[in-house]
Design a protein around this motif. Sequence first.
Motif, PDB file in Angstrom:
ATOM      1  N   PRO A 181       0.818  -1.224   0.000  1.00 36.79           N
ATOM      2  CA  PRO A 181       0.000   0.000   0.000  1.00 36.79           C
ATOM      3  C   PRO A 181       0.847   1.268   0.000  1.00 36.79           C
ATOM      4  CG  PRO A 181      -0.876  -1.585   1.560  1.00 36.79           C
ATOM      5  CD  PRO A 181       0.446  -2.120   1.105  1.00 36.79           C
ATOM      6  N   GLN A 182       1.942   1.281   0.748  1.00 36.82           N
ATOM      7  CA  GLN A 182       2.802   2.454   0.762  1.00 36.82           C
ATOM      8  C   GLN A 182       3.298   2.777  -0.648  1.00 36.82           C
ATOM      9  OE1 GLN A 182       6.733   1.801   2.000  1.00 36.82           O
ATOM     10  NE2 GLN A 182       7.354   3.901   1.532  1.00 36.82           N
ATOM     11  N   LEU A 183       3.773   1.744  -1.365  1.00 38.52           N
ATOM     12  CA  LEU A 183       4.307   1.964  -2.705  1.00 38.52           C
ATOM     13  C   LEU A 183       3.212   2.357  -3.692  1.00 38.52           C
ATOM     14  CD1 LEU A 183       6.959  -0.878  -3.123  1.00 38.52           C
ATOM     15  CD2 LEU A 183       7.136   1.306  -1.928  1.00 38.52           C
ATOM     16  N   VAL A 184       2.039   1.737  -3.574  1.00 37.18           N
ATOM     17  CA  VAL A 184       0.940   2.042  -4.494  1.00 37.18           C
ATOM     18  C   VAL A 184       0.463   3.477  -4.302  1.00 37.18           C
ATOM     19  CG1 VAL A 184      -1.463   1.497  -5.074  1.00 37.18           C
ATOM     20  CG2 VAL A 184       0.184  -0.357  -4.717  1.00 37.18           C
ATOM     21  N   ILE A 185       0.273   3.890  -3.048  1.00 36.60           N
ATOM     22  CA  ILE A 185      -0.176   5.262  -2.773  1.00 36.60           C
ATOM     23  C   ILE A 185       0.871   6.267  -3.240  1.00 36.60           C
ATOM     24  CG2 ILE A 185      -0.759   6.918  -0.955  1.00 36.60           C
ATOM     25  CD1 ILE A 185      -1.894   4.516   0.643  1.00 36.60           C
ATOM     26  N   SER A 186       2.127   5.978  -2.950  1.00 37.26           N
ATOM     27  CA  SER A 186       3.201   6.885  -3.352  1.00 37.26           C
ATOM     28  C   SER A 186       3.276   7.017  -4.865  1.00 37.26           C
ATOM     29  CB  SER A 186       4.536   6.390  -2.799  1.00 37.26           C
ATOM     30  OG  SER A 186       5.580   7.254  -3.156  1.00 37.26           O
ATOM     31  N   SER A 187       3.152   5.892  -5.563  1.00 39.67           N
ATOM     32  CA  SER A 187       3.201   5.912  -7.025  1.00 39.67           C
ATOM     33  C   SER A 187       2.035   6.714  -7.592  1.00 39.67           C
ATOM     34  CB  SER A 187       3.169   4.480  -7.566  1.00 39.67           C
ATOM     35  OG  SER A 187       3.183   4.468  -8.975  1.00 39.67           O
ATOM     36  N   TRP A 188       0.835   6.523  -7.016  1.00 38.22           N
ATOM     37  CA  TRP A 188      -0.341   7.255  -7.489  1.00 38.22           C
ATOM     38  C   TRP A 188      -0.203   8.753  -7.236  1.00 38.22           C
ATOM     39  CZ3 TRP A 188      -3.937  10.064  -4.547  1.00 38.22           C
ATOM     40  CH2 TRP A 188      -5.036  10.540  -5.275  1.00 38.22           C
ATOM     41  N   LEU A 189       0.289   9.126  -6.070  1.00 35.23           N
ATOM     42  CA  LEU A 189       0.477  10.539  -5.755  1.00 35.23           C
ATOM     43  C   LEU A 189       1.456  11.196  -6.721  1.00 35.23           C
ATOM     44  CD1 LEU A 189       0.650  10.392  -1.846  1.00 35.23           C
ATOM     45  CD2 LEU A 189      -1.118  11.532  -3.204  1.00 35.23           C
ATOM     46  N   ARG A 190       2.527  10.484  -7.065  1.00 34.13           N
ATOM     47  CA  ARG A 190       3.504  11.024  -8.010  1.00 34.13           C
ATOM     48  C   ARG A 190       2.866  11.246  -9.381  1.00 34.13           C
ATOM     49  NH1 ARG A 190       9.000  10.652  -6.733  1.00 34.13           N
ATOM     50  NH2 ARG A 190       9.417   9.750  -4.690  1.00 34.13           N
ATOM     51  N   ASP A 191       2.056  10.269  -9.795  1.00 34.56           N
ATOM     52  CA  ASP A 191       1.410  10.391 -11.104  1.00 34.56           C
ATOM     53  C   ASP A 191       0.402  11.533 -11.131  1.00 34.56           C
ATOM     54  OD1 ASP A 191       2.891   8.272 -12.065  1.00 34.56           O
ATOM     55  OD2 ASP A 191       1.291   6.787 -11.791  1.00 34.56           O
ATOM     56  N   LYS A 192      -0.300  11.715 -10.027  1.00 37.89           N
ATOM     57  CA  LYS A 192      -1.391  12.704 -10.001  1.00 37.89           C
ATOM     58  C   LYS A 192      -0.893  14.129  -9.719  1.00 37.89           C
ATOM     59  CE  LYS A 192      -5.994  13.566  -8.064  1.00 37.89           C
ATOM     60  NZ  LYS A 192      -6.651  13.638  -9.388  1.00 37.89           N
ATOM     61  N   PHE A 193       0.015  14.254  -8.761  1.00 42.13           N
ATOM     62  CA  PHE A 193       0.430  15.584  -8.322  1.00 42.13           C
ATOM     63  C   PHE A 193       1.895  15.905  -8.611  1.00 42.13           C
ATOM     64  CE2 PHE A 193      -2.949  14.317  -5.250  1.00 42.13           C
ATOM     65  CZ  PHE A 193      -3.896  15.275  -5.586  1.00 42.13           C
ATOM     66  N   GLY A 194       2.708  14.857  -8.830  1.00 41.90           N
ATOM     67  CA  GLY A 194       4.139  15.071  -8.979  1.00 41.90           C
ATOM     68  C   GLY A 194       4.828  15.084  -7.626  1.00 41.90           C
ATOM     69  N   GLU A 195       5.882  14.310  -7.481  1.00 44.31           N
ATOM     70  CA  GLU A 195       6.645  14.261  -6.223  1.00 44.31           C
ATOM     71  C   GLU A 195       5.757  14.042  -5.003  1.00 44.31           C
ATOM     72  OE1 GLU A 195       9.970  14.057  -6.043  1.00 44.31           O
ATOM     73  OE2 GLU A 195       9.823  14.029  -8.239  1.00 44.31           O
ATOM     74  N   GLU A 196       4.791  13.108  -5.119  1.00 44.97           N
ATOM     75  CA  GLU A 196       3.912  12.690  -4.032  1.00 44.97           C
ATOM     76  C   GLU A 196       2.987  13.797  -3.542  1.00 44.97           C
ATOM     77  OE1 GLU A 196       6.282  10.892  -0.986  1.00 44.97           O
ATOM     78  OE2 GLU A 196       6.670   9.102  -2.184  1.00 44.97           O
ATOM     79  N   GLY A 197       2.886  14.892  -4.316  1.00 48.28           N
ATOM     80  CA  GLY A 197       1.928  15.936  -3.971  1.00 48.28           C
ATOM     81  C   GLY A 197       2.131  16.542  -2.607  1.00 48.28           C
ATOM     82  N   ASP A 198       3.396  16.627  -2.143  1.00 52.83           N
ATOM     83  CA  ASP A 198       3.723  17.191  -0.833  1.00 52.83           C
ATOM     84  C   ASP A 198       3.151  16.357   0.314  1.00 52.83           C
ATOM     85  OD1 ASP A 198       5.014  19.396  -2.031  1.00 52.83           O
ATOM     86  OD2 ASP A 198       3.102  20.444  -2.252  1.00 52.83           O
ATOM     87  N   ALA A 199       2.724  15.169   0.027  1.00 52.79           N
ATOM     88  CA  ALA A 199       2.207  14.303   1.088  1.00 52.79           C
ATOM     89  C   ALA A 199       3.349  13.904   2.017  1.00 52.79           C
ATOM     90  CB  ALA A 199       1.562  13.052   0.500  1.00 52.79           C
TER      91      ALA A 199
END
Length: 401
Positions: A181-199
Amino acid sequence: MINHVQRENGQGELRFLVKSLKEKLSNFIEAMAMGHNYNYIHGNQFIYCTLIVVMLSFSFIGCSKKTASIPELKLSNVLSTNYTPVVYLSAEDGLAEKHGVVPKIEYNDGIEPLITGKVDGRLNNLVATLVSAGNGADIVLFAGTMGGGHMLFANKNVAGELKNLDNWKGHSVGTRIQITPQLVISSWLRDKFGEEGDAVFKYYDSDSAAITACSKGEVDITAVYYSQIETAVSQGLVPLFELTEIAPDYACCRQTANGPKLRSDRNLFVAWTKGLIEAWKVYNTNHDEAIKVIKNVTRQDEQWVYNHIYDKKLTANITFNPDPYYNGVLGQYDVCVNKGYINKEKARALPDYFDISVYADALQEIIKENPDDKFYRDMWKYFVTHNDAYPNFERDYKKEI
C-alpha cells in the motif's frame, strides 16, 4: 501439496491396514516355526491376508515409482495466506501434478530461504522481492499470487474532504515502511500531483499502530488490509474507498523463483504456472470445488471460506489472478528506487529480474491444449493489457492467439 490432517489420516489408515496384515503374516510364520498348523490362523485367512499384503506392497511400490517420476518444486508461503485459492487448488486438486510437477509448500516468514536456494520459489512478498533483487539477489518474479485487498481510511475530521481524490495533496499518510500500500499510494500521488503531492509519509512498526495513529489524528490517511477493517472502524476511522479506486488491479503478492533453479529447471516453473492458470479458471467457474479445497486446507466452515475468497466488498476487491502484471509492478519499483530502498547507483533494471515469458509460455500451452476455451483466450487479452510495458513486448507477443 499440503499434508493436511485429512490426507494424513487417510494415509495413516492404509498404512495401519498393511501393518496389521503384515503382523498377521509374521505371526503365522512364527507359529509354523513353533509347530502350529494352519488352523492357528483360521484356515483360508492366511491366503487372504498374504494376497492383500502382496497386492498392497506392490501398490505402494507402484505409487512410489509414480510419485518419484514427477519432479518436485519446493515452495514457501506465509501461513496467514494459506487460503489463497488458486495456489491451493493447483497444489491440492492435482492440477500441478497433471501438468508435470509436484508442489511442496512450507511456511516461513523471510525471503532468505529463497535467496539461498533452500526453497525453489516463494508465493508472496512483492516488495521484499523488488528490494532484494533490485540490490543484487538472484531471484526472479514470474507470475502473480494476489492483488487488491486494502481499504483506505481517514481520520474523521478530514474524511469528508478526502473522499475527493483531488484534495489529497499535502495530507499525511500512516503506514508500515516497504509494504505494497505504501508503494501504491506513493506511485499514485507522483502520477497525479508530482513528487507525491507534498504528502508526508509517517512509518509505524505495525498496521495496528498506523490505525491507532490515524484515529488520534497523527496522520490523515492509512491503508488497512481487509482483515483489519473492523478494527479500523471500531477505532473511529472513516472508510474512504478500496485502494483499487486509485490503482485498479494493483499488484500485491507475486510468484518468485530462485534464479539458478529457474534457469536450470525452467520447465518446472512453466508446469507450476499452468496449474495456477487452470486453477484460476476453476476458481471462477466452479465455486463449490474451490470452497471445498480451501475448507479442507483452512479447517474453516464454508461461509468463512466464501467470505475470504469471493466476497469482493468484504475483502476490498481482493483477487488471485496468476498474471504477472508487469505494468502494475513497474510503478512500485520506481518508488523503491526513488526512495532509496534500492541503491540508485547500482539498481538492477526491473526486467533483469522479472521474466514474463514463463507465464506467457504456460498460458500459450494451455490455450493450445484447449483451443476453443474462451476463458483462457480472455486471460491472454488480460496479459496483453497488463504487461505491454515490458521491453519488446509487441515484438515478442501477439495481441491475440
